[in-house]
Design a protein around this motif. Structure first.
Motif, PDB file in Angstrom:
ATOM      1  N   ASP A  89       0.849  -1.194   0.000  1.00  0.00           N
ATOM      2  CA  ASP A  89       0.000   0.000   0.000  1.00  0.00           C
ATOM      3  C   ASP A  89       0.879   1.237   0.000  1.00  0.00           C
ATOM      4  O   ASP A  89       1.988   1.214   0.531  1.00  0.00           O
ATOM      5  CB  ASP A  89      -0.913   0.018   1.229  1.00  0.00           C
ATOM      6  CG  ASP A  89      -2.216   0.750   0.948  1.00  0.00           C
ATOM      7  OD1 ASP A  89      -2.333   1.372  -0.127  1.00  0.00           O
ATOM      8  OD2 ASP A  89      -3.112   0.689   1.805  1.00  0.00           O
ATOM      9  N   TYR A 134       0.299   5.369   0.794  1.00  0.00           N
ATOM     10  CA  TYR A 134      -0.552   6.528   1.064  1.00  0.00           C
ATOM     11  C   TYR A 134       0.170   7.531   1.941  1.00  0.00           C
ATOM     12  O   TYR A 134       1.162   7.206   2.600  1.00  0.00           O
ATOM     13  CB  TYR A 134      -1.877   6.118   1.707  1.00  0.00           C
ATOM     14  CG  TYR A 134      -1.763   5.319   2.986  1.00  0.00           C
ATOM     15  CD1 TYR A 134      -1.818   3.936   2.953  1.00  0.00           C
ATOM     16  CD2 TYR A 134      -1.604   5.959   4.219  1.00  0.00           C
ATOM     17  CE1 TYR A 134      -1.715   3.199   4.115  1.00  0.00           C
ATOM     18  CE2 TYR A 134      -1.511   5.234   5.387  1.00  0.00           C
ATOM     19  CZ  TYR A 134      -1.564   3.843   5.336  1.00  0.00           C
ATOM     20  OH  TYR A 134      -1.454   3.128   6.488  1.00  0.00           O
ATOM     21  N   SER A 187      -4.063   8.393  -1.454  1.00  0.00           N
ATOM     22  CA  SER A 187      -3.722   6.978  -1.559  1.00  0.00           C
ATOM     23  C   SER A 187      -3.608   6.581  -3.026  1.00  0.00           C
ATOM     24  O   SER A 187      -4.425   6.997  -3.858  1.00  0.00           O
ATOM     25  CB  SER A 187      -4.822   6.170  -0.861  1.00  0.00           C
ATOM     26  OG  SER A 187      -4.903   4.890  -1.402  1.00  0.00           O
ATOM     27  N   SER A 226      -4.296   3.775  -4.249  1.00  0.00           N
ATOM     28  CA  SER A 226      -5.392   2.893  -4.659  1.00  0.00           C
ATOM     29  C   SER A 226      -6.763   3.543  -4.518  1.00  0.00           C
ATOM     30  O   SER A 226      -7.719   3.103  -5.149  1.00  0.00           O
ATOM     31  CB  SER A 226      -5.358   1.611  -3.827  1.00  0.00           C
ATOM     32  OG  SER A 226      -5.357   1.940  -2.459  1.00  0.00           O
ATOM     33  N   ALA A 227      -6.878   4.591  -3.700  1.00  0.00           N
ATOM     34  CA  ALA A 227      -8.224   5.115  -3.424  1.00  0.00           C
ATOM     35  C   ALA A 227      -8.358   6.616  -3.618  1.00  0.00           C
ATOM     36  O   ALA A 227      -9.384   7.197  -3.261  1.00  0.00           O
ATOM     37  CB  ALA A 227      -8.622   4.739  -1.999  1.00  0.00           C
ATOM     38  N   GLY A 228      -7.370   7.277  -4.176  1.00  0.00           N
ATOM     39  CA  GLY A 228      -7.500   8.713  -4.431  1.00  0.00           C
ATOM     40  C   GLY A 228      -7.377   9.546  -3.165  1.00  0.00           C
ATOM     41  O   GLY A 228      -6.618   9.209  -2.256  1.00  0.00           O
ATOM     42  N   SER A 238      -9.109  11.464   0.213  1.00  0.00           N
ATOM     43  CA  SER A 238     -10.239  11.509   1.147  1.00  0.00           C
ATOM     44  C   SER A 238     -10.008  12.598   2.177  1.00  0.00           C
ATOM     45  O   SER A 238      -8.863  12.839   2.592  1.00  0.00           O
ATOM     46  CB  SER A 238     -10.375  10.184   1.917  1.00  0.00           C
ATOM     47  OG  SER A 238     -10.955   9.208   1.110  1.00  0.00           O
ATOM     48  N   GLU A 284     -15.416  10.000   6.804  1.00  0.00           N
ATOM     49  CA  GLU A 284     -14.643  10.128   5.563  1.00  0.00           C
ATOM     50  C   GLU A 284     -15.496  10.655   4.420  1.00  0.00           C
ATOM     51  O   GLU A 284     -16.619  10.194   4.218  1.00  0.00           O
ATOM     52  CB  GLU A 284     -14.068   8.752   5.178  1.00  0.00           C
ATOM     53  CG  GLU A 284     -13.297   8.776   3.867  1.00  0.00           C
ATOM     54  CD  GLU A 284     -12.681   7.426   3.504  1.00  0.00           C
ATOM     55  OE1 GLU A 284     -12.860   6.454   4.273  1.00  0.00           O
ATOM     56  OE2 GLU A 284     -12.032   7.353   2.436  1.00  0.00           O
ATOM     57  N   LYS A 319     -15.020  11.131   0.275  1.00  0.00           N
ATOM     58  CA  LYS A 319     -14.145  10.961  -0.915  1.00  0.00           C
ATOM     59  C   LYS A 319     -14.141  12.268  -1.684  1.00  0.00           C
ATOM     60  O   LYS A 319     -15.202  12.823  -1.981  1.00  0.00           O
ATOM     61  CB  LYS A 319     -14.695   9.870  -1.824  1.00  0.00           C
ATOM     62  CG  LYS A 319     -14.545   8.505  -1.230  1.00  0.00           C
ATOM     63  CD  LYS A 319     -13.425   7.767  -1.944  1.00  0.00           C
ATOM     64  CE  LYS A 319     -13.212   6.408  -1.315  1.00  0.00           C
ATOM     65  NZ  LYS A 319     -11.851   6.092  -1.056  1.00  0.00           N
ATOM     66  N   GLN A 365      -7.003   7.948  -8.975  1.00  0.00           N
ATOM     67  CA  GLN A 365      -6.375   6.676  -8.590  1.00  0.00           C
ATOM     68  C   GLN A 365      -5.143   6.373  -9.433  1.00  0.00           C
ATOM     69  O   GLN A 365      -4.602   5.289  -9.357  1.00  0.00           O
ATOM     70  CB  GLN A 365      -7.375   5.513  -8.709  1.00  0.00           C
ATOM     71  CG  GLN A 365      -8.433   5.520  -7.636  1.00  0.00           C
ATOM     72  CD  GLN A 365      -9.547   6.505  -7.951  1.00  0.00           C
ATOM     73  OE1 GLN A 365      -9.584   7.098  -9.009  1.00  0.00           O
ATOM     74  NE2 GLN A 365     -10.448   6.687  -7.007  1.00  0.00           N
ATOM     75  N   ASP A 384      -1.831   5.524 -10.318  1.00  0.00           N
ATOM     76  CA  ASP A 384      -0.723   5.141  -9.460  1.00  0.00           C
ATOM     77  C   ASP A 384       0.531   5.047 -10.318  1.00  0.00           C
ATOM     78  O   ASP A 384       0.598   5.562 -11.420  1.00  0.00           O
ATOM     79  CB  ASP A 384      -1.019   3.856  -8.686  1.00  0.00           C
ATOM     80  CG  ASP A 384      -1.150   2.659  -9.617  1.00  0.00           C
ATOM     81  OD1 ASP A 384      -0.940   2.827 -10.825  1.00  0.00           O
ATOM     82  OD2 ASP A 384      -1.454   1.573  -9.120  1.00  0.00           O
TER      83      ASP A 384
END
Ligand SMILES: NC(=O)c1ccc[n+]([C@@H]2O[C@H](COP(=O)([O-])OP(=O)(O)OC[C@H]3O[C@@H](n4cnc5c(N)ncnc54)[C@H](O)[C@@H]3O)[C@@H](O)[C@H]2O)c1
Length: 337
Positions: free
Chosen positions: A240, A242, A255, A257-259, A261, A269, A271, A283, A285
């Motif tokens: 991971d 982030y 992050s 993987s998750a953009g 937040s 949270e 987004k 996302q 990466d």
């Protein structure tokens, strides 16, 4: 439209990645390549017919047709490409990190900071839409005054074997330099000037059957902001990447993987979505299209004289931090900047 002719030093993973993205642009052409391994240069020409193979870095940089020099040799070899490249005065893009050792850094830093033409460094994350959104939200005061930060860059599927230059601490600097250079650059961007760093690291111990590396570092930035950085090349376990920046009014997490937040003071949270002026996927990466944006921007800077998103200042500031972290891990002392 003018086409920029490009020469690449180092036809490995990144040399090929940049060539692939350059081939999709309408205003750039790779015309020359040099690799210390003739088989690598030949394979490159097999993919990109018509590219001229040069016999040395000097021959490549001085070829009259080469207008932008791209350095994608291993980190410990950057200096031997950079010195002749800078002697030409032509625009230069060098992969990160700037170099391996403090000695090379001491020699290169004044040269790149006074370089009169384009000097761009491969901090590809600066071209990520997620980073642009983080920067915007921080500037808008979304989390208020920053109080602390953490970086987690854990790679549990490291496949390199002994013998590869990446697994030689003396050549790559391990995770402290190879991986964390990107994140140190982002920390510098978001948190300002580092004051001190303390690090404990494995430093690719040779007695392990498979290459592994790990660092845990704590830095203090001006204003007392504490930052924790954890990074690894491991065998097994999760992966991971982030970065979380905590402020008086909440936190922002970026992050791979998750953009992006936002977390409010209660921990809820939200987004965050890219808005006007920020294009691309949050996302994106390391395997996404940040690299395409990066090299397209570098070509544009070389053609127009615009400044790059990551240049000499960013290269020097990130190297200063990484070399401090390395010194701390090697001596067990807190390093003050
Ligand atoms: N920006 C990023 O996300 C990113 C990702 C990976 C690697 N990198 C950086 O890019 C650089 C290259 O990494 P890579 O993964 O492409 O390595 P690689 O080993 O795949 O390729 C390096 C190439 O350079 C050649 N070479 C070795 N010594 C040379 C010399 N003295 N002169 C010319 N060519 C030489 C090798 O034969 C090889 O073909 C490193 O500095 C690395 O840290 C950056």
């Amino acid at each position: 439209m003018k086409t920029l002719n490009i020469g690449i030093i180092g036809a490995g993973r990144m040399g090929n990645a940049h060539a692939e993205n350059l081939a999709k642009l309408g205003n750039a052409a790779v015309t020359a390549v040099y690799d210390i391994d003739p088989a690598k240069a030949a394979a490159f020409v097999g993919k990109y017919p018509g590219v001229a193979v040069k016999n040395s870095a000097e021959e490549l940089v001085n070829a009259p047709e080469v207008e932008l020099i791209v350095i994608t040799s291993p980190t410990y070899c950057h200096k031997e490409g950079l010195l002749p490249a800078m002697a030409t005065g032509k625009p230069i893009f060098c992969e990160k990190p700037l170099c391996r050792t403090q000695e090379d850094f001491d020699e290169l830093a004044p040269l790149i900071s006074s370089y009169k033409n384009l000097f761009a460094i491969g901090f590809v994350r600066r071209y990520s839409p997620g980073v642009a959104l983080m920067e915007k939200l921080l500037a808008e005061g979304r989390i208020g005054k920053i109080v602390c930060s953490s970086v987690c860059c854990i790679f549990g599927a490291f496949k390199r074997e002994w013998g590869d230059w990446f697994t030689d601490y003396g050549k790559s600097g391990g995770v402290m330099l190879d991986m964390l250079a990107h994140h140190c650059d982002l920390q510098n961007k978001f948190l300002g000037k580092p004051v001190s760093v303390y690090a404990q690291a494995m430093r690719l111990p040779k007695d392990l059957e498979k290459p592994r590396d790990y660092v845990s570092a704590t830095a203090v930035y001006e204003g007392g902001v504490i930052s924790n950085l954890e990074c690894s090349w491991l065998r097994g376990g999760p992966s991971d990447t982030y970065m979380t920046v905590y402020g008086e009014k909440g936190a922002l997490k970026l992050s791979d993987s998750a953009g992006v937040s936002f977390f409010d003071i209660g921990g809820a949270e939200t987004k965050m979505e890219a808005d006007e002026g920020i294009t691309g996927h949050l996302q994106d990466d390391i395997s996404g299209n940040m690299y395409a944006t990066e090299i397209a921007t570098v070509v544009d800077c070389a053609l127009t004289g615009k400044p790059p998103k990551a240049g000499a200042k960013e290269a020097i500031e990130a190297m200063t931090f990484c070399q401090g972290m390395i010194r701390s891990a090697e001596t067990g002392e807190v390093v003050r900047f």
